[in-house]
Design a protein around this motif. Structure first.
Motif, PDB file in Angstrom:
ATOM      1  N   GLY A 216      72.403   3.671 -71.478  1.00 57.51           N
ATOM      2  CA  GLY A 216      73.412   3.001 -70.665  1.00 57.51           C
ATOM      3  C   GLY A 216      74.163   1.902 -71.383  1.00 57.51           C
ATOM      4  O   GLY A 216      75.118   1.341 -70.844  1.00 57.51           O
ATOM      5  N   GLY A 217      73.748   1.566 -72.620  1.00 60.09           N
ATOM      6  CA  GLY A 217      74.416   0.507 -73.367  1.00 60.09           C
ATOM      7  C   GLY A 217      75.673   1.004 -74.061  1.00 60.09           C
ATOM      8  O   GLY A 217      75.799   2.181 -74.409  1.00 60.09           O
ATOM      9  N   TRP A 218      76.622   0.076 -74.263  1.00 62.87           N
ATOM     10  CA  TRP A 218      77.892   0.413 -74.888  1.00 62.87           C
ATOM     11  C   TRP A 218      77.948  -0.088 -76.323  1.00 62.87           C
ATOM     12  O   TRP A 218      77.353  -1.108 -76.671  1.00 62.87           O
ATOM     13  N   VAL A 219      78.685   0.662 -77.157  1.00 58.40           N
ATOM     14  CA  VAL A 219      79.013   0.240 -78.517  1.00 58.40           C
ATOM     15  C   VAL A 219      80.497   0.530 -78.711  1.00 58.40           C
ATOM     16  O   VAL A 219      80.994   1.566 -78.257  1.00 58.40           O
ATOM     17  N   GLY A 220      81.211  -0.390 -79.366  1.00 57.01           N
ATOM     18  CA  GLY A 220      82.630  -0.183 -79.605  1.00 57.01           C
ATOM     19  C   GLY A 220      82.948  -0.007 -81.074  1.00 57.01           C
ATOM     20  O   GLY A 220      82.125  -0.319 -81.948  1.00 57.01           O
ATOM     21  N   HIS A 221      84.136   0.498 -81.352  1.00 55.19           N
ATOM     22  CA  HIS A 221      84.570   0.638 -82.741  1.00 55.19           C
ATOM     23  C   HIS A 221      86.057   0.351 -82.847  1.00 55.19           C
ATOM     24  O   HIS A 221      86.865   0.864 -82.070  1.00 55.19           O
ATOM     25  N   GLU A 234      78.130  -8.975 -76.698  1.00 59.70           N
ATOM     26  CA  GLU A 234      78.428  -8.963 -75.264  1.00 59.70           C
ATOM     27  C   GLU A 234      79.891  -9.307 -74.999  1.00 59.70           C
ATOM     28  O   GLU A 234      80.573  -8.626 -74.211  1.00 59.70           O
ATOM     29  N   ASP A 235      80.401 -10.362 -75.663  1.00 63.17           N
ATOM     30  CA  ASP A 235      81.788 -10.781 -75.448  1.00 63.17           C
ATOM     31  C   ASP A 235      82.775  -9.730 -75.952  1.00 63.17           C
ATOM     32  O   ASP A 235      83.778  -9.429 -75.292  1.00 63.17           O
ATOM     33  N   LEU A 240      86.697  -5.201 -74.754  1.00 64.22           N
ATOM     34  CA  LEU A 240      87.127  -3.811 -74.923  1.00 64.22           C
ATOM     35  C   LEU A 240      87.058  -3.035 -73.611  1.00 64.22           C
ATOM     36  O   LEU A 240      87.946  -2.217 -73.317  1.00 64.22           O
ATOM     37  N   LEU A 241      86.021  -3.273 -72.822  1.00 62.71           N
ATOM     38  CA  LEU A 241      85.916  -2.581 -71.529  1.00 62.71           C
ATOM     39  C   LEU A 241      87.051  -3.000 -70.590  1.00 62.71           C
ATOM     40  O   LEU A 241      87.585  -2.180 -69.839  1.00 62.71           O
TER      41      LEU A 241
END
Length: 269
Positions: A216-221, A234-235, A240-241
């Motif tokens: 359920g955790g998010w990772v961005g790129h 977290e920030d 991004l979300l």
């Protein structure tokens, strides 16, 4: 893939030689079975020619490896990816949901081979072998959308991406958008277009991708001219979300987007 640049390539050549000799075949005998000359087999085993997917697929069949050599080639192609991109590849591969926003290009997971080659060719520092290696890696990544349990992939694309072409690229773009429509009709893929009349919007500061793992955790790129950055704070993820919600709200529905893409292709055709 560039010869000895990737350690996995050496492993593949060593395994090929071991499996061939264990089967009691000379290079000439083995070559006849895989439809290559003995000299070509020798060049591939010695690293004098780049590894070839078709050759390795035939070798797997002849040597009854269960697909080992092709699988090792996929690992080698991953080793050949830029170091800054590898952490994201791990997140992408294990994602249950992917969200991608692109204001300038068709997302890599939805590119045709011709479009991807044209994009990569823009980097004049790439050798021919380097371009082929990156292209093979990009196309191989696309298989995650058609695997047994694929992730849900949602892409938001600016309309100007679809209309950015010159006369020499018209056929390429017709092929690409036709492919995009086909992808968008898959149950696990959604493509949404931000229409040109929206004008300025939150996504114009740059492309980004978000991956949601099984936990359920998010990772961005974030990708830029000098490489890319994995976002896991977290920030950073909250930003991004929020940007994602903004660009997604500006975009057309799935059906409206498909209809717009069809109109563009019809106009060009």
């Amino acid at each position: 893939m560039e010869g000895d640049a990737a350690p996995t390539a050496d492993m593949i050549r060593a395994q090929l030689r071991r499996l061939r000799t264990a089967a009691g075949m000379s290079q000439e005998e083995f070559g006849r079975l895989v439809h290559y000359s003995g000299s070509m087999v020798s060049a591939l085993e010695l690293g004098q020619r780049p590894l070839d997917r078709l050759f390795l697929a035939r070798a797997d069949e002849v040597l009854a490896t269960g697909g080992l050599l092709v699988y090792l080639l996929k690992l080698a192609e991953r080793d050949g990816q830029p170091s800054w991109f590898r952490p994201w590849l791990d997140a992408e591969r294990s994602a249950r949901q992917l969200r991608c926003f692109q204001p300038t290009l068709i997302p890599g997971l939805l590119q045709t081979e011709n479009y991807a080659r044209a994009v990569l060719r823009g980097d004049e520092s790439l050798s021919a072998d380097g371009l082929d290696r990156l292209l093979a890696g990009r196309l191989d990544r696309q298989s995650l959308l058609t695997q047994t349990e694929p992730p849900q992939f949602v892409a938001v694309i600016d309309e100007l991406v679809l209309r950015r072409t010159g006369e020499e690229f018209l056929g390429l773009m017709v092929e690409q958008i036709t492919h995009l429509i086909s992808c968008a009709e898959q149950p696990n893929v959604s493509v949404h277009i931000v229409p040109a009349e929206v004008g300025l919007h939150a996504g114009l500061s740059g492309p980004f991708v978000l991956a949601r793992g099984a936990d359920g955790g998010w990772v961005g790129h974030l990708e830029n001219q000098l490489g890319g950055t994995v976002v896991d704070t977290e920030d950073g993820l909250a930003t991004l979300l929020a940007r994602w919600e903004s660009v997604r709200n500006d975009a057309l529905s799935r059906r409206q987007s498909i209809e717009l893409m069809k109109r563009i292709v019809t106009t060009w055709s």
